[in-house]
Design a protein around this motif. Structure first.
Motif, PDB file in Angstrom:
ATOM      1  N   ARG A  58      13.436 -14.668  12.261  1.00 37.01           N
ATOM      2  CA  ARG A  58      13.667 -13.582  13.232  1.00 37.01           C
ATOM      3  C   ARG A  58      14.900 -12.806  12.782  1.00 37.01           C
ATOM      4  O   ARG A  58      16.030 -13.267  12.950  1.00 37.01           O
ATOM      5  N   TYR A  59      14.628 -11.632  12.197  1.00 32.14           N
ATOM      6  CA  TYR A  59      15.745 -10.825  11.709  1.00 32.14           C
ATOM      7  C   TYR A  59      16.388 -10.099  12.878  1.00 32.14           C
ATOM      8  O   TYR A  59      15.686  -9.563  13.739  1.00 32.14           O
ATOM      9  N   PHE A  60      17.704  -9.995  12.824  1.00 38.64           N
ATOM     10  CA  PHE A  60      18.396  -9.123  13.771  1.00 38.64           C
ATOM     11  C   PHE A  60      18.423  -7.721  13.133  1.00 38.64           C
ATOM     12  O   PHE A  60      17.371  -7.258  12.709  1.00 38.64           O
ATOM     13  N   ASN A  61      19.509  -7.016  13.041  1.00 37.95           N
ATOM     14  CA  ASN A  61      19.405  -5.616  12.588  1.00 37.95           C
ATOM     15  C   ASN A  61      19.851  -5.447  11.140  1.00 37.95           C
ATOM     16  O   ASN A  61      21.050  -5.333  10.876  1.00 37.95           O
ATOM     17  N   PRO A  62      18.908  -5.410  10.204  1.00 36.94           N
ATOM     18  CA  PRO A  62      19.287  -5.262   8.797  1.00 36.94           C
ATOM     19  C   PRO A  62      19.776  -3.852   8.484  1.00 36.94           C
ATOM     20  O   PRO A  62      19.121  -2.871   8.852  1.00 36.94           O
ATOM     21  N   VAL A  63      20.908  -3.759   7.838  1.00 35.28           N
ATOM     22  CA  VAL A  63      21.450  -2.467   7.392  1.00 35.28           C
ATOM     23  C   VAL A  63      22.106  -2.668   6.029  1.00 35.28           C
ATOM     24  O   VAL A  63      22.154  -3.776   5.506  1.00 35.28           O
ATOM     25  N   ASN A  96       0.834  -1.213   0.000  1.00 36.48           N
ATOM     26  CA  ASN A  96       0.000   0.000   0.000  1.00 36.48           C
ATOM     27  C   ASN A  96       0.868   1.261   0.000  1.00 36.48           C
ATOM     28  O   ASN A  96       0.334   2.366   0.080  1.00 36.48           O
ATOM     29  N   PHE A  97       2.176   1.095  -0.057  1.00 40.24           N
ATOM     30  CA  PHE A  97       3.152   2.200  -0.131  1.00 40.24           C
ATOM     31  C   PHE A  97       3.042   3.160   1.059  1.00 40.24           C
ATOM     32  O   PHE A  97       3.386   4.317   0.954  1.00 40.24           O
ATOM     33  N   CYS A  98       2.574   2.647   2.210  1.00 38.06           N
ATOM     34  CA  CYS A  98       2.473   3.537   3.381  1.00 38.06           C
ATOM     35  C   CYS A  98       3.855   3.884   3.909  1.00 38.06           C
ATOM     36  O   CYS A  98       4.013   4.877   4.615  1.00 38.06           O
ATOM     37  N   ASN A  99       4.864   3.070   3.585  1.00 38.76           N
ATOM     38  CA  ASN A  99       6.225   3.392   4.031  1.00 38.76           C
ATOM     39  C   ASN A  99       7.230   3.103   2.912  1.00 38.76           C
ATOM     40  O   ASN A  99       8.346   2.666   3.176  1.00 38.76           O
ATOM     41  N   PHE A 152       7.304 -15.729   7.187  1.00 41.86           N
ATOM     42  CA  PHE A 152       6.821 -14.576   7.956  1.00 41.86           C
ATOM     43  C   PHE A 152       8.005 -13.807   8.534  1.00 41.86           C
ATOM     44  O   PHE A 152       8.919 -14.393   9.119  1.00 41.86           O
ATOM     45  N   SER A 153       7.953 -12.469   8.393  1.00 40.02           N
ATOM     46  CA  SER A 153       8.997 -11.579   8.924  1.00 40.02           C
ATOM     47  C   SER A 153       8.804 -11.395  10.415  1.00 40.02           C
ATOM     48  O   SER A 153       7.949 -10.618  10.844  1.00 40.02           O
ATOM     49  N   SER A 154       9.613 -12.083  11.207  1.00 40.13           N
ATOM     50  CA  SER A 154       9.583 -11.825  12.647  1.00 40.13           C
ATOM     51  C   SER A 154      10.834 -11.034  13.015  1.00 40.13           C
ATOM     52  O   SER A 154      11.527 -10.501  12.146  1.00 40.13           O
TER      53      SER A 154
END
Ligand SMILES: NC(=O)c1ccc[n+]([C@@H]2O[C@H](COP(=O)([O-])OP(=O)(O)OC[C@H]3O[C@@H](n4cnc5c(N)ncnc54)[C@H](O)[C@@H]3O)[C@@H](O)[C@H]2O)c1
Ligand SMILES: O=c1ccn([C@@H]2O[C@H](COP(=O)(O)OP(=O)(O)O[C@H]3O[C@H](CO)[C@@H](O)[C@H](O)[C@H]3O)[C@@H](O)[C@H]2O)c(=O)[nH]1
Length: 343
Positions: A179-184, A32-35, A122-124
């Protein structure tokens, strides 16, 4: 293979779509392109030399999801990224977060059920571990979960629990909670990257804007934690390593019998402090990064660091890009797109 990627125009979604297209998979995106911006998808297509099908809409729109599942080539699997992710905002607006992240996920799961599609990633998040005790670090997937510190983290934990119950009730599903840690970082081309709106919440986007002179200095949230230099430690992972982790998960799920429920940490296993990140970024961009130590940020924990052994073993996948590479690629993206996709 044809994959439906919800939230595919977002930061992790766009990098994953690029990786899937480059791996020969067909991709449909609903966002929905909200972000995010449709421009991210234009660039993904240009970089890959392939097209994807993009649908503008909300994952809570059941009729729209039914149309997406019924259209054209059958969908084999879903990667569900769509959601809201700002921890502080979730404390201020809990119902918006539960609605988008929990009701949105239920809507996707129910539409999959109606369409007889039962392979889901699923993105956790690492925030499901709450404030882990030091003996649980680095975190294995079996570490205690659910003592969450924000509505955002709780919303992700609720969906993980829902998926576990679903898998018990309908054992034909193949599900992975990552479970993602910190994506950069960003794609090395500098064409796609993280596109924060307004003042960035996260450390690396903030440092990038300081390096570019858009902001004066980084506020370091506390230097009195029980960590080697007193600042918070996180497991930063390059977004392209994360994208490749999704490709590897799809491949793994495709080889599993029905009735698979997988929960995996995606991280590097290496912790870096806030000061480590500032120093590494400064070396990557060749400029000093002014900073000032301020009070701790409410809700932050001292250390979150993954034990990613299970993902390494099962997926035959490993995060390979260094913190220096992450900072270099973030800087490359930032210098070429100082206003993100709005440039
Ligand atoms: N970036 C992180 O640090 C991080 C860490 C752990 C987990 N996650 C999770 O990974 C997922 C992707 O994160 P990201 O960093 O790419 O975030 P992002 O905000 O860049 O991407 C999310 C995308 O979903 C879209 N979206 C949001 N709600 C929607 C809805 N109801 N219907 C349709 N589209 C919707 C947004 O427009 C955006 O394009 C999120 O679920 C997030 O919670 C992110
Ligand atoms: O301006 C800043 C921003 C952050 N930090 C510190 O930097 C570290 C990382 O913070 P940040 O980049 O905001 O990430 P996290 O708070 O660890 O949360 C991210 O990582 C989680 C997974 O670990 C995701 O689920 C969240 O959505 C995502 O925001 C923490 O120690 C913060 O205290 C600062 O010192 N100054």
């Amino acid at each position: 293979m044809h994959v439906l990627v919800t939230g595919g125009a977002g930061y992790i979604g766009s990098h994953t779509c690029l990786h899937l297209l480059q791996s020969g998979m067909d991709v449909t995106v609903i966002d929905n392109f909200c972000n995010s911006s449709p421009e991210a998808l234009n660039r993904v297509q240009a970089l890959s030399g392939r097209s994807l099908h993009a649908v503008q809409g909300d994952v809570r729109d059941a009729a729209l999801l039914d149309q997406v599942f019924q259209r054209g080539q059958a969908i084999d699997a879903v990667i569900h990224f769509a959601g809201l992710k700002a921890v502080g905002e979730s404390v201020a607006e809990p119902t918006r977060y539960y609605d988008n992240n929990v009701a949105g996920s239920l809507s996707v799961i129910q539409a999959m059920d109606r369409a007889s599609v039962s392979t889901l990633i699923f993105s956790s998040t690492a925030t499901v571990y709450g404030d882990p005790s030091s003996e649980d670090l680095p975190l294995r997937e079996t570490a205690p979960c659910g003592f969450t510190l924000s509505p955002y983290a709780t919303s992700k934990w609720m969906v993980e629990r829902c998926l576990a119950d679903l898998q018990l009730a309908q054992p034909h599903w193949r599900i992975a909670c990552l479970r993602y840690f910190n994506p950069v970082g960003a794609h090395h081309s500098g064409r796609i990257g993280e596109n924060p709106r307004g003042i960035p919440n996260n450390l690396v986007p903030y440092i990038s804007q300081v390096a570019l002179g858009m902001r004066e200095k980084v506020s370091v949230y506390g230097n009195d934690y029980a960590t080697p230099d007193g600042t918070g430690v996180r497991d930063y992972i390059h977004v392209m390593d994360l994208a490749e982790g999704h490709g590897a998960t799809l491949e793994y799920l495709g080889k599993q019998p029905q009735g698979t429920l997988l929960t995996l940490n995606l991280g590097t296993g290496q912790g870096a402090s806030v000061l480590d990140v500032i120093n590494t970024f400064s070396a990557a961009c060749g400029r000093p990064i002014p900073f000032q130590v301020v009070a701790r940020r409410p809700g932050d924990v001292p250390v979150l660091c993954a034990d990613a052994t299970l993902a390494n073993q099962l997926l035959n996948w490993q995060a390979t890009r260094s913190l220096s590479q992450m900072c270099h690629d973030s800087w490359h993206w930032q210098t070429h797109n100082p206003q993100g996709y709005d440039t």
